[in-house]
Design a protein around this motif. Sequence first.
Motif, PDB file in Angstrom:
ATOM      1  N   LEU A 411      13.895  -6.092  -6.522  1.00 14.39           N
ATOM      2  CA  LEU A 411      13.623  -6.657  -5.307  1.00 14.39           C
ATOM      3  C   LEU A 411      15.008  -6.548  -4.635  1.00 14.39           C
ATOM      4  N   PRO A 412      14.919  -6.933  -3.354  1.00 14.66           N
ATOM      5  CA  PRO A 412      16.125  -6.996  -2.231  1.00 14.66           C
ATOM      6  C   PRO A 412      17.292  -7.614  -2.631  1.00 14.66           C
ATOM      7  N   THR A 413      16.890  -8.655  -3.346  1.00 21.41           N
ATOM      8  CA  THR A 413      18.061  -9.406  -4.015  1.00 21.41           C
ATOM      9  C   THR A 413      18.902  -8.862  -4.950  1.00 21.41           C
ATOM     10  N   GLY A 414      18.175  -8.000  -5.600  1.00 26.19           N
ATOM     11  CA  GLY A 414      18.974  -7.408  -6.991  1.00 26.19           C
ATOM     12  C   GLY A 414      18.530  -7.613  -8.208  1.00 26.19           C
ATOM     13  N   ASP A 415      17.368  -8.678  -8.289  1.00 28.57           N
ATOM     14  CA  ASP A 415      16.494  -9.292  -9.350  1.00 28.57           C
ATOM     15  C   ASP A 415      15.473  -8.287  -9.722  1.00 28.57           C
ATOM     16  N   LEU A 416      14.974  -8.409 -10.849  1.00 25.47           N
ATOM     17  CA  LEU A 416      13.855  -7.500 -11.293  1.00 25.47           C
ATOM     18  C   LEU A 416      12.669  -8.365 -11.153  1.00 25.47           C
ATOM     19  N   GLY A 474      10.678  -7.691   2.468  1.00 30.53           N
ATOM     20  CA  GLY A 474      10.696  -8.297   1.355  1.00 30.53           C
ATOM     21  C   GLY A 474       9.574  -8.679   0.479  1.00 30.53           C
ATOM     22  N   GLU A 475       8.484  -8.384   0.873  1.00 32.75           N
ATOM     23  CA  GLU A 475       7.293  -8.619   0.216  1.00 32.75           C
ATOM     24  C   GLU A 475       7.051  -7.453  -0.724  1.00 32.75           C
ATOM     25  N   VAL A 476       5.990  -7.764  -1.665  1.00 33.77           N
ATOM     26  CA  VAL A 476       5.650  -6.894  -2.755  1.00 33.77           C
ATOM     27  C   VAL A 476       4.120  -6.452  -2.458  1.00 33.77           C
ATOM     28  N   LEU A 477       3.905  -5.371  -2.433  1.00 37.96           N
ATOM     29  CA  LEU A 477       2.592  -4.713  -2.048  1.00 37.96           C
ATOM     30  C   LEU A 477       1.993  -4.590  -3.571  1.00 37.96           C
ATOM     31  N   LEU A 555      21.278  -1.458  -0.880  1.00 35.54           N
ATOM     32  CA  LEU A 555      20.589  -0.121  -0.466  1.00 35.54           C
ATOM     33  C   LEU A 555      19.678   0.151  -1.534  1.00 35.54           C
ATOM     34  N   LEU A 556      18.343   0.432  -1.230  1.00 35.44           N
ATOM     35  CA  LEU A 556      17.227   0.328  -2.514  1.00 35.44           C
ATOM     36  C   LEU A 556      16.491   1.642  -2.081  1.00 35.44           C
ATOM     37  N   PHE A 557      16.625   2.735  -2.963  1.00 30.24           N
ATOM     38  CA  PHE A 557      15.759   3.878  -3.025  1.00 30.24           C
ATOM     39  C   PHE A 557      14.365   3.767  -3.403  1.00 30.24           C
ATOM     40  N   PRO A 558      13.114   3.943  -2.725  1.00 34.99           N
ATOM     41  CA  PRO A 558      11.921   3.763  -2.967  1.00 34.99           C
ATOM     42  C   PRO A 558      11.267   4.510  -3.950  1.00 34.99           C
ATOM     43  N   PRO A 559      10.418   3.864  -5.136  1.00 33.87           N
ATOM     44  CA  PRO A 559      10.198   4.600  -6.044  1.00 33.87           C
ATOM     45  C   PRO A 559       8.520   5.270  -6.015  1.00 33.87           C
ATOM     46  N   PHE A 560       8.502   6.415  -6.915  1.00 32.19           N
ATOM     47  CA  PHE A 560       7.268   6.831  -7.158  1.00 32.19           C
ATOM     48  C   PHE A 560       6.691   5.945  -8.210  1.00 32.19           C
ATOM     49  N   THR A 561       5.498   4.936  -8.289  1.00 31.92           N
ATOM     50  CA  THR A 561       5.062   4.342  -9.279  1.00 31.92           C
ATOM     51  C   THR A 561       3.549   4.846  -9.793  1.00 31.92           C
ATOM     52  N   THR A 562       3.663   5.125 -11.071  1.00 29.37           N
ATOM     53  CA  THR A 562       2.427   5.342 -11.831  1.00 29.37           C
ATOM     54  C   THR A 562       2.447   4.853 -13.246  1.00 29.37           C
ATOM     55  N   HIS A 563       1.461   4.522 -13.815  1.00 28.07           N
ATOM     56  CA  HIS A 563       1.291   4.242 -15.074  1.00 28.07           C
ATOM     57  C   HIS A 563       2.491   3.236 -15.570  1.00 28.07           C
ATOM     58  N   GLY A 564       2.906   2.260 -14.763  1.00 30.96           N
ATOM     59  CA  GLY A 564       3.933   1.183 -15.271  1.00 30.96           C
ATOM     60  C   GLY A 564       5.235   1.795 -15.022  1.00 30.96           C
ATOM     61  N   TYR A 565       5.659   2.934 -14.662  1.00 32.80           N
ATOM     62  CA  TYR A 565       7.027   3.361 -14.449  1.00 32.80           C
ATOM     63  C   TYR A 565       7.222   3.817 -12.898  1.00 32.80           C
ATOM     64  N   SER A 566       8.166   2.929 -12.434  1.00 28.78           N
ATOM     65  CA  SER A 566       8.505   3.317 -11.104  1.00 28.78           C
ATOM     66  C   SER A 566       9.859   4.292 -10.934  1.00 28.78           C
ATOM     67  N   MET A 600      16.064   1.665   1.980  1.00 29.49           N
ATOM     68  CA  MET A 600      15.762   0.205   2.344  1.00 29.49           C
ATOM     69  C   MET A 600      17.217  -0.252   2.756  1.00 29.49           C
ATOM     70  N   MET A 601      17.939  -0.828   3.618  1.00 25.98           N
ATOM     71  CA  MET A 601      19.235  -1.588   3.772  1.00 25.98           C
ATOM     72  C   MET A 601      18.834  -2.993   3.945  1.00 25.98           C
ATOM     73  N   PHE A 602      19.380  -3.669   2.975  1.00 25.56           N
ATOM     74  CA  PHE A 602      19.354  -5.304   3.382  1.00 25.56           C
ATOM     75  C   PHE A 602      20.866  -6.057   3.329  1.00 25.56           C
ATOM     76  N   LEU A 603      21.046  -7.076   3.993  1.00 24.08           N
ATOM     77  CA  LEU A 603      22.043  -7.853   3.891  1.00 24.08           C
ATOM     78  C   LEU A 603      21.849  -9.003   3.299  1.00 24.08           C
ATOM     79  N   VAL A 604      22.467  -9.084   2.335  1.00 22.34           N
ATOM     80  CA  VAL A 604      22.159 -10.529   1.225  1.00 22.34           C
ATOM     81  C   VAL A 604      23.132 -11.530   1.358  1.00 22.34           C
ATOM     82  N   TYR A 605      22.778 -12.670   1.637  1.00 27.87           N
ATOM     83  CA  TYR A 605      23.652 -13.975   1.760  1.00 27.87           C
ATOM     84  C   TYR A 605      23.425 -14.995   0.787  1.00 27.87           C
TER      85      TYR A 605
END
Length: 619
Positions: A411-416, A474-477, A555-566, A600-605
């Motif tokens: 997630l943008p916060t660094g949590d999973l 910040g949403e999750v599709l 900074l978040l690099f966007p993954p390729f997701t399939t079969h449970g692995y991003s 994706m670049m986020f500023l986190v406070y």
Amino acid sequence: MPMEREMIFTWQKSTIAMMLILKACFLMLLSVSVSAEDSPGGGGGFSSILEGKKLPKVPDFGKLFNKDKEEPKPVKPANTPPISGPDKPRFESDALGKWRITTPNVGISAMQLQTMPFDKIVWFDTTFLGPSALQWSPPGTCPINFETSQPDCFVHALEYDGLKDTTRPLTLKSDPWCSTGSLSGSGTLISSGGYYKGRAAVRLLEPGPDKDFTEKSEVLASERWYGSQHLLDDGNLVLIGGRKSFSYEILPPDTLDFPQKKFDFPFLQQTTDPVENNLYPFLYLTPDGNLFLFANNRSVIFDYKTAKIVKELPPLPGGSRNYPASGMSAVLPIRINRMAPEQISFDIMVCGGASPYAFWPVDSVAIRPKPKNVYWPALQDCNKIRIMDPNPHWEKDMLLSPRVMGDMLILPTGDLLILNGAKKGTSGWWNGDDPNMTPEIYNPRAKLGGRFKKLAPSNIPRMYHSTSAVISNGEVLVAGSNENDRYVYEGVPFPTELRVEKFCPPYLDPSLDNYKPKILDGPTDLKIGAPFTFKMAFNAPPKDPMDSTDLKVHLLFPPFTTHGYSQQQRMLILEIDLQGDVVNAVAPPNTKISPAGYYMMFLVYRGVPSLGIWVKLAA
């Protein structure tokens, strides 16, 4: 024989003897057969027989197939502590998140998904297994299907605008069924492998409003079905594994014409078993420029330029973690210390999965629906290893519920965020049961035993062939899920799912709006190791005094997701220097830590992220 069984049970000759031994063990355990008369959850079957008994010990397949390999070499340890939170407590909400349906019928099940630059989300399904729910328009504009050589009037790929919830169809020729992919440094989707004429194909999709796939069959050095892919530090890509493909190869980016460069890799054969629990292996570029590979229950670090194993890591006990056992994996966010940017911690998570024997009892049952007692419970452990330590070991934690076929997103916060999947069964058509609809969030800064928290549940089952993606707001599709070998909408326990949802995590709760920073005049281009600057603001002046330790750039690099692995997913946490409303930061120091490409670049406070912006990191 159903095609899914045929797909998984084409065993290598070298494992026939082990198969017979395991089968004999199962017959001794069962002593009764599973038949059409078995009632779901009733007496007899696997659940009652195994109650209170231990499963057979997982064989060490590495010893069975072990060959000479290079002695492990020491890996430089990190001198910095693991990821730690800001000096002050986070701003948090009691909210558990919210779900909403954004598209009632998108027309295509999302088997494979890639977030493209600027929140264009591409997903696709197999082209071979019949009609989708979306047709080409106007009538008569049907492309030729490579597999049937006949016009195919159904769409099998689309681009979804993650912010506007609009779609446009894309054209696929070769079959991408259970393929892999990742973005190149230019933001182009490199899709590789698949089935039938797609087994050795490469497909390219450049970012842009009018772009479509270009592709070429028979270009890979080996057939890649259920393989994994990763962007390398030099801009090339590595493609590894797949059914009966005990090798890897190097692909140059953004081209369909290239010389083949293949390396045999016996570790993949050493980690296979009678049901091939080492497909879609977990693959990560390490800070020293090597590759980490996890297959079944074992992992190594190897030099991809020579195929030499640099270090063998301790086995992970408890079960199998790769397809069809289908656990989850991610690299925890990488914090860059400005005073020592080359010395970092690199922590890998491997969670959930299934017993190495769980696939057999459920997949061997041909009746529909299947008896409830053939679905074995998923694994519930969640494990972390710090691979840069001198003596790495697995630290065991526990999910709040069992999960197989789940997704694990940074997630943008660094949590999973851990979502989707099932509590019982394995991957495969009709092989999952008891959908796990309650997401969990993992806080890597918390103490062991207190890192997981349940969030608001969805009411839509998302199991086999479901996917998800973080978008810049910040949403999750969340999309997909098809337990069936065709598009089936009624008369089955889990129909083909064509609804698209979005999940709003707790950090988007309105109670935190005043703490949400804004990036003003943000950069569009960053350069490795170079400083950059931008202004920031808040909706309301912060009540507490603020200093540089309160803010981080993510900074978040966007993954390729399939079969449970991003695949390819990675986050960098950059320390900043704050001067009034001006944020000063330095881009990651090298492409081994952070490959060139779009982020994706986020500023986190203090735990509250801004809206993200897209930046291109150049070498």
